[in-house]
Design a protein around this motif. Structure first.
Motif, PDB file in Angstrom:
ATOM      1  N   ASP A  82      42.934  14.011 -92.521  1.00  0.00           N
ATOM      2  CA  ASP A  82      43.721  15.296 -92.707  1.00  0.00           C
ATOM      3  C   ASP A  82      43.110  16.581 -93.505  1.00  0.00           C
ATOM      4  N   VAL A  83      41.530  16.484 -93.503  1.00  0.00           N
ATOM      5  CA  VAL A  83      40.904  17.348 -93.942  1.00  0.00           C
ATOM      6  C   VAL A  83      39.851  17.976 -92.735  1.00  0.00           C
ATOM      7  N   PRO A  84      39.657  19.207 -92.661  1.00  0.00           N
ATOM      8  CA  PRO A  84      38.429  19.620 -91.843  1.00  0.00           C
ATOM      9  C   PRO A  84      37.272  18.939 -91.938  1.00  0.00           C
ATOM     10  N   LYS A  85      36.591  18.771 -90.963  1.00  0.00           N
ATOM     11  CA  LYS A  85      35.222  18.043 -91.088  1.00  0.00           C
ATOM     12  C   LYS A  85      34.143  18.933 -91.659  1.00  0.00           C
ATOM     13  N   ARG A  86      33.203  18.640 -92.497  1.00  0.00           N
ATOM     14  CA  ARG A  86      32.108  19.617 -93.025  1.00  0.00           C
ATOM     15  C   ARG A  86      30.918  19.083 -92.424  1.00  0.00           C
ATOM     16  N   ASP A 171      33.263  16.673 -79.756  1.00  0.00           N
ATOM     17  CA  ASP A 171      33.596  17.218 -81.182  1.00  0.00           C
ATOM     18  C   ASP A 171      34.897  16.594 -81.606  1.00  0.00           C
ATOM     19  N   THR A 172      35.207  15.307 -81.485  1.00  0.00           N
ATOM     20  CA  THR A 172      36.462  14.805 -82.023  1.00  0.00           C
ATOM     21  C   THR A 172      36.381  13.384 -82.532  1.00  0.00           C
ATOM     22  N   SER A 173      37.153  12.911 -83.376  1.00  0.00           N
ATOM     23  CA  SER A 173      36.951  11.620 -83.945  1.00  0.00           C
ATOM     24  C   SER A 173      37.021  10.690 -82.968  1.00  0.00           C
ATOM     25  N   GLU A 174      36.113   9.393 -82.961  1.00  0.00           N
ATOM     26  CA  GLU A 174      36.155   8.378 -82.369  1.00  0.00           C
ATOM     27  C   GLU A 174      37.750   7.878 -82.235  1.00  0.00           C
ATOM     28  N   ASP A 175      38.341   8.092 -83.305  1.00  0.00           N
ATOM     29  CA  ASP A 175      39.806   7.559 -83.197  1.00  0.00           C
ATOM     30  C   ASP A 175      40.720   8.152 -82.189  1.00  0.00           C
ATOM     31  N   ASN A 176      40.402   9.294 -81.686  1.00  0.00           N
ATOM     32  CA  ASN A 176      41.142  10.118 -80.758  1.00  0.00           C
ATOM     33  C   ASN A 176      40.601   9.872 -79.481  1.00  0.00           C
ATOM     34  N   ILE A 177      39.741   8.885 -79.218  1.00  0.00           N
ATOM     35  CA  ILE A 177      39.271   8.468 -77.937  1.00  0.00           C
ATOM     36  C   ILE A 177      39.989   7.191 -77.655  1.00  0.00           C
ATOM     37  N   GLU A 178      40.335   6.957 -76.289  1.00  0.00           N
ATOM     38  CA  GLU A 178      40.845   5.594 -75.948  1.00  0.00           C
ATOM     39  C   GLU A 178      40.210   5.537 -74.315  1.00  0.00           C
TER      40      GLU A 178
END
Length: 183
Positions: A82-86, A171-178
């Motif tokens: 819930d915080v933007p990536k840095r 440019d997304t989290s691995e959790d967003n990939i199925e």
């Protein structure tokens, strides 16, 4: 001529940039920055932005461009839910400059431009190799280049490897990939 640049308004001075291998903790478009040739750092000495102290060891006058780096990589340094990536904009060569009043007052401390638009001539820059990174936090994040080897995918890849590579590409989290395998 590709003189694309990302410009950052930073509280960190030259000493911190050299110690950390570049300029870090930015919320940015990593995919876009990876295609960018240079990073230009402009000094931010605003006491409000810097919480009233000099934690970044500022080295230039307020709003003065003081550093141009050749971008080597863009590395995720902080990812919290819930915080933007840095990100760290890792630099392999740098040039010191002194251009007053470079910051135009843009509210976002990161913007995309070119050296030409900034009035910086590539041919006037004298680049030096970046020193070895000495910041212990950054060293934990950076891959040990001596240990990096070619990966052979001739026998395919694991789901984990595929997710990792796709998360970098998009440019997304691995959790967003199925990944679904049928058959």
């Amino acid at each position: 001529m590709n003189d694309s640049a990302v410009i950052t308004f930073t509280a960190r001075g030259i000493e911190r940039l050299l110690k950390e291998g570049g300029t870090k903790s930015w919320v940015l478009n990593a995919k876009r920055v990876r295609k960018t040739k240079y990073v230009v750092c402009v000094q931010n000495r605003d006491r409000v932005d810097n919480h009233g102290d000099d934690w970044g060891k500022a080295s230039a006058h307020h709003k003065e461009a003081f550093f141009v780096g050749k971008i080597a990589d863009v590395i995720l340094v902080e990812a919290k839910k819930d915080v933007p990536k840095r990100w760290l904009i890792k630099v392999n060569e740098y040039a010191e400059i002194n251009i007053p009043n470079m910051w135009t007052g843009n509210r976002n401390p990161v913007s995309y431009t070119s050296l030409t638009e900034l009035g910086i001539k590539e041919e006037d820059l004298i680049f030096k190799l970046m020193p070895e990174v000495t910041d212990p936090i950054v060293n934990q994040i950076l891959p040990n280049e001596k240990e990096v080897t070619e990966v052979n995918y001739s026998e395919g890849l694991t789901i984990k490897e595929a997710k990792t590579l796709l998360s970098i590409k998009y440019d997304t989290s691995e959790d967003n990939i199925e990944i679904v395998i049928k058959g």
